[in-house]
Design an enzyme around this catalytic site. Structure first.
Site, PDB file in Angstrom:
ATOM      1  N   ASP A 474      51.126  43.561  42.933  1.00 23.65           N
ATOM      2  CA  ASP A 474      50.176  43.081  43.936  1.00 23.65           C
ATOM      3  C   ASP A 474      48.770  43.455  43.516  1.00 23.65           C
ATOM      4  O   ASP A 474      48.518  44.603  43.120  1.00 23.65           O
ATOM      5  CB  ASP A 474      50.514  43.666  45.309  1.00 23.65           C
ATOM      6  CG  ASP A 474      49.690  42.992  46.388  1.00 23.65           C
ATOM      7  OD1 ASP A 474      50.201  41.996  46.997  1.00 23.65           O
ATOM      8  OD2 ASP A 474      48.519  43.422  46.584  1.00 23.65           O
ATOM      9  N   GLU A 517      48.450  36.984  46.243  1.00 24.14           N
ATOM     10  CA  GLU A 517      48.096  37.834  45.103  1.00 24.14           C
ATOM     11  C   GLU A 517      49.300  38.663  44.706  1.00 24.14           C
ATOM     12  O   GLU A 517      49.197  39.715  44.081  1.00 24.14           O
ATOM     13  CB  GLU A 517      46.863  38.700  45.438  1.00 24.14           C
ATOM     14  CG  GLU A 517      47.080  39.822  46.457  1.00 24.14           C
ATOM     15  CD  GLU A 517      46.905  39.392  47.898  1.00 24.14           C
ATOM     16  OE1 GLU A 517      46.985  38.165  48.214  1.00 24.14           O
ATOM     17  OE2 GLU A 517      46.718  40.269  48.757  1.00 24.14           O
TER      18      GLU A 517
END
Lengths: 596, 384
Positions: A474, A517
């Site tokens: 992430d 993301e």
């Protein structure tokens, strides 16, 4: 095989048709030859008959008593062209004088001494004597009939009846009487085979003899005269028939005359089975036919004038004046014209025809096979190959074809197909890409990654439990990056992140974007410790990433990574969830770290 | 593709192979020669010469690519009517391509009429009187100009200028006699007697008496064959009381066996072939002939002329390139055999320029006394 059969059937038909044509040609040629020969021979014999009547007239003149029989014979022959010689013999048949004609065939004949020889056969002599005796016996009756006929005619003429049928009939009967009054009918016979040589004549074998008695002025028998037919003219006539057949391409030919009474050949032969001709009387082949007996194709005709030259007419005034049956000439068997072509000619032609037909058939078979091979190689096989390629394309298993370049329609078809296949494959790849790739980063999208993960897991089980480790990655503070630098920069950061991770992955490892993301990695055949090591390298690499190329040297991004080994008996979601938990732990622990 | 073309080519050749394998029919030559009678010896020699040529040609592969020659032989017994009869039979029944023969002039005239009527080439190989021409007749013949012209001056110079002519009573001796008269007149000689005789005379004593009475120094004998043998044998026993030189026309090597040497020694002859003449061509022919028929057999000009005629026929057919009689007849003209001094050349008038040799019988041999060179008679076509 069907093609060969068809060709052979056609060849057989062609052969049979042409064989029939050949046979018909033979028959037509023979028919023409024998018909023309028959006509010519009938005319020839008829002319000789008329000439002999002229000889008879000259020999029976009584007005020049000082003229001897030999002098009369000389004069008699001068007005003919068809006789070679005339012999005079006494009443016992002994030759007393020979007169040679001035025919061109006699130019080189040397006079031979035959005086005293009996040149007439015993049968001919007997017939001549018999005829004379019968005629002499009936002579008074004949003269009486003549007188009566004259009286009848005079009576009719005196009353002016000169145009009636009765008058003309009486005249004809008087004319017929005149001939028989002068002398008995002639005896026509064949000479002995050696007569010609004895006389020095320029032909061999037998010829026709025309004989009559030599009569004194009181009808007494003085001897006989016999005219020899010039056989060279007969030979020449038959030779013309032969030459005509030669000019039609026939070689082994015989044209001959056969005496129907004795079976004797009057003209030598070369090809016909001569021995067979001597057996019995030869049947008449009015229409040409193939005869195994004689060894070829035969046509023959009875020469009717040869039967008729001994006159058959008789005095038949009424029953009182009928001439005795004994004066009626014996029917003569006559001669037969035989035209023959050897069966070898027919066989040779048919054999050659067969050879030609077989050769052409063989050629046809070879050409047909050649065409089939050509069609197969150039048209059928490529079409079959094209069909196969089409099936593969339809099944999604398209492989590049090995079609050779060609400029014809089939080549154009192949070319078009190739282009179509390439286009389809390209679009397929595009669609696949659209369906499986993340549009921004180019890595697998969530759906594709999940699908791949499933497949890898199945493969790991099949391969006996290969380790698979899941990394959840992430981007730290990504919202801030977007807020500070804009979404465009944010996107660039994501792209660069993916490129950076990819550089640290092996070929078998998988990377997918499963959130904005958020990324997941599958490390194939890697245990947790190895995965942590890789994760750490990734983290470090990202931490060290600079964005100078986009003019943002101050931009720095970090990532947090959760690592979890995917157990063999658990689902991907479970394993991913655990990795996600680790990620959360990494976030809680201050981000920019790896948690396992 | 190349395999297909090869197979196609092989198939195209098959008909040729088939046609080559089939036997070619013979080219038949009808031979009409006297094998009995007065001129039997010339007929027999001629037939042997022809046979030798045919055998040799067939052994070497035949004519025109493999056609063998075949002789169909008939004996005309020196009778003209028989020559006619057999010629007609050979043409009309046996379908011969050409005729060979005969010997006597009467028979030749008779036969040539038949040959011309049927357009069949006739090859004639014996001396005759000349001036017989037609398209189909080829005369490989010594005619009066070949030998009368050269030998009269020779005899005149060596033995004196008085001559006696004795020959058969038919056209050849008649014409030869006319020519001799002319040549004797040219050299200023004299013919003191001319006499003709029928065939088969038994006793020539009256003739010798007349020759003796004539005072002639040279006897020109035109009496070939059996009667000639008989004449010379009888003459040797007659005393003429003076030297008498005999020139026997057409006397050849066959005389050596038929006439005692005492009767033959000193007799002259003139021929286009004498077997003792040492030329390669002549000796080759003699060797071939004797190898075939035996070393004791006489090799004569009749043998050679008939041998050569068969070869000329072969050459004509091959020059024509076909078995067509008309083309072969046309192709005969201009043909030559041998070379150098022995060349025989067929002229437009169907006669030959021939090398001639004056020969003399001596001690059981016939030798060349003097080669007379190639004699080229005038054109034998009357009117040319």
């Amino acid at each position: 095989m069907p093609l060969i059969v068809a060709i052979l059937v056609l060849a057989h038909g062609y052969y049979k048709a042409h064989e029939r044509l050949i046979i018909d040609h033979f028959k037509q040629s023979l028919l023409l030859a024998v018909s023309v020969g028959e006509r010519e021979l009938n005319y020839f014999i008829d002319t000789r008959d008329r000439e002999f009547k002229q000889i008879s007239a000259a020999m029976s003149r009584c007005d020049r008593v000082e003229e001897s029989a030999s002098e009369r014979a000389l004069w008699a022959l001068r007005y003919t062209s068809g006789f070679s010689a005339m012999i005079l013999s006494d009443t016992q048949g002994r030759t007393t004088h020979v007169e040679l004609s001035s025919n061109s065939s006699n130019r080189f004949v040397l006079r031979q001494e035959v005086e005293g020889e009996r040149l007439l056969s015993a049968d001919s002599l007997a017939e001549l004597r018999y005829r004379y005796d019968e005629w002499y016996r009936y002579l008074p009756q004949l003269k009486a009939s003549e007188q009566q006929k004259l009286s009848e005619l005079n009576a009719m003429a005196s009353r002016g009846e000169v145009n009636s049928h009765r008058f003309r009939m009486a005249q004809q009967q008087l004319f017929d009487m005149k001939e028989v009054l002068n002398s008995p009918y002639p005896v026509i016979s064949l000479s002995e085979a050696d007569n010609a040589k004895k006389l020095g004549l320029p032909f061999s074998g037998s010829t026709l003899l025309f004989s009559k008695p030599i009569l004194g002025c009181n009808a007494e028998l003085l001897g006989y005269y016999t005219a020899y037919l010039d056989k060279t003219q007969l030979e020449d006539l038959l030779f013309i028939t032969k030459q005509n057949l030669h000019s039609n391409g026939f070689a082994e030919i015989d044209v001959t005359l056969i005496d129907n009474g004795t079976g004797q050949l009057l003209i030598p032969v070369r090809w016909i089975a001569e021995e067979q001709m001597k057996v019995g009387v030869m049947q008449e082949f009015y229409l040409p036919a193939l005869s195994m007996k004689y060894g070829g194709m035969v046509a023959s005709r009875l020469i009717e004038r040869s039967q008729q030259i001994t006159p058959v007419s008789h005095l038949h005034l009424d029953d009182d004046h009928r001439i005795d049956e004994a004066l009626w000439p014996k029917p003569k068997p006559g001669v037969q014209l035989v035209v023959f072509i050897s069966k070898k000619e027919l066989k040779d032609l048919c054999d050659w025809l067969l050879v030609k037909v077989l050769l052409w058939s063989l050629l046809l078979v070879v050409i047909s096979f050649g065409l089939i091979l050509y069609l197969s190689n150039h048209i059928a096989s490529p079409i079959v190959a094209l069909r196969k390629q089409t099936a593969l394309l339809a099944a999604g298993e398209y492989q590049e074809s090995d079609f050779k370049a060609r400029t014809d329609e089939i080549g154009e078809l192949f070319q078009t197909f190739e282009e179509m296949a390439i286009s389809i494959k390209s679009k397929e790849r595009q669609l696949t890409a659209l369906a499986t790739q993340d549009f921004l980063t180019g890595v697998m999208n969530r759906r594709a990654f999940f699908s791949t993960a499933f497949e890898e897991h199945q493969r790991a089980i099949r391969e006996g439990g290969t380790d698979i480790t899941i990394l959840m990655v992430d981007l730290d503070h990504f919202k801030q990056v977007n807020d500070q630098f804009g979404h465009k920069v944010g996107d660039q950061a994501l792209v660069k992140l993916c490129r950076s991770i990819e550089m640290l992955l092996r070929v078998e490892d998988k990377l997918g974007r499963i959130g904005g993301e958020e990324f997941a990695l599958l490390l194939i055949d890697s245990n947790e410790a190895q995965a942590i090591d890789i994760a750490e390298r990734i983290r470090s690499s990202v931490e060290a990433m600079a964005f100078d190329e986009i003019g943002l040297p101050e931009l720095q991004i970090t990532i947090s990574i959760g690592v979890s080994q995917w157990l063999h008996d658990e689902s991907f979601e479970t394993a991913l969830s655990r990795a996600d938990e680790k990620l959360y732990m990494a976030k809680q622990a201050g981000r920019n770290r790896v948690e396992s | 593709m190349s395999l297909f073309l090869k197979l196609f080519a092989v198939l195209l050749c098959l008909p040729l192979l088939l046609s080559c394998s089939s036997d070619k029919p013979p080219i038949r030559v009808g031979v009409v020669l006297p094998l009995s009678g007065a001129f039997q010896i010339y007929g027999e020699q001629g037939l042997k010469g022809a046979q030798l040529a045919v055998e040799k040609i067939n052994a070497e592969g035949g004519v025109l690519g493999g056609y063998p020659l075949e002789l169909v032989v008939r004996d005309n017994e020196t009778i003209p009517a028989e020559a006619v009869r057999y010629s007609r039979e050979l043409i009309q029944i046996e379908n011969v391509f050409a005729l060979l023969g005969p010997v006597s002039s009467s028979a030749r005239y008779a036969m040539s009429e038949v040959a011309a009527q049927h357009k069949v080439p006739q090859l004639y190989g014996i001396d005759y009187e000349g001036e017989h021409y037609n398209r189909y007749l080829i005369c490989y013949s010594t005619i009066p100009e070949h030998y009368v012209s050269p030998i009269i001056p020779y005899l005149n110079d060596n033995y004196g200028g008085s001559f006696y002519i004795f020959g058969y009573d038919y056209i050849w001796p008649h014409k030869m006699s006319d020519r001799i008269l002319s040549e004797v007149e040219k050299v200023g000689g004299v013919v003191s007697g001319i006499e003709f005789t029928p065939f088969a005379v038994k006793d020539y004593t009256p003739v010798f008496q007349r020759i003796e009475a004539s005072g002639a120094r040279n006897l020109l004998l035109i009496l070939p064959g059996n009667d000639g043998f008989n004449f010379l044998t009888q003459m040797s026993k007659f005393s003429f009381g003076r030297p008498l030189t005999t020139f026997a026309f057409a006397a050849d090597e066959s005389y050596l066996k038929a006439v005692p040497s005492e009767a033959l020694d000193g007799v002259y002859t003139a021929l286009h072939f004498i077997s003792s003449w040492q030329s390669p061509a002549f000796q080759r022919f003699v060797a071939l002939y004797q190898e075939r028929f035996g070393e004791q057999v006489s090799v004569t000009y009749s043998s050679k002329s008939h041998y050569d005629l068969i070869y000329l026929l072969k050459a004509a057919i091959e020059k024509a390139g076909s078995l067509d009689r008309e083309q072969a007849a046309s192709a005969l003209q201009g043909l030559k055999l041998y070379s150098g001094q022995e060349t025989v050349a067929l002229r437009e008038d169907h006669h030959f320029d021939l090398p001639m040799f004056l020969g003399q019988f001596n001690q059981k041999s016939l030798n060349v006394i003097k080669p007379l060179g190639t004699i080229r008679p005038s054109d034998q076509r009357v009117g040319h």
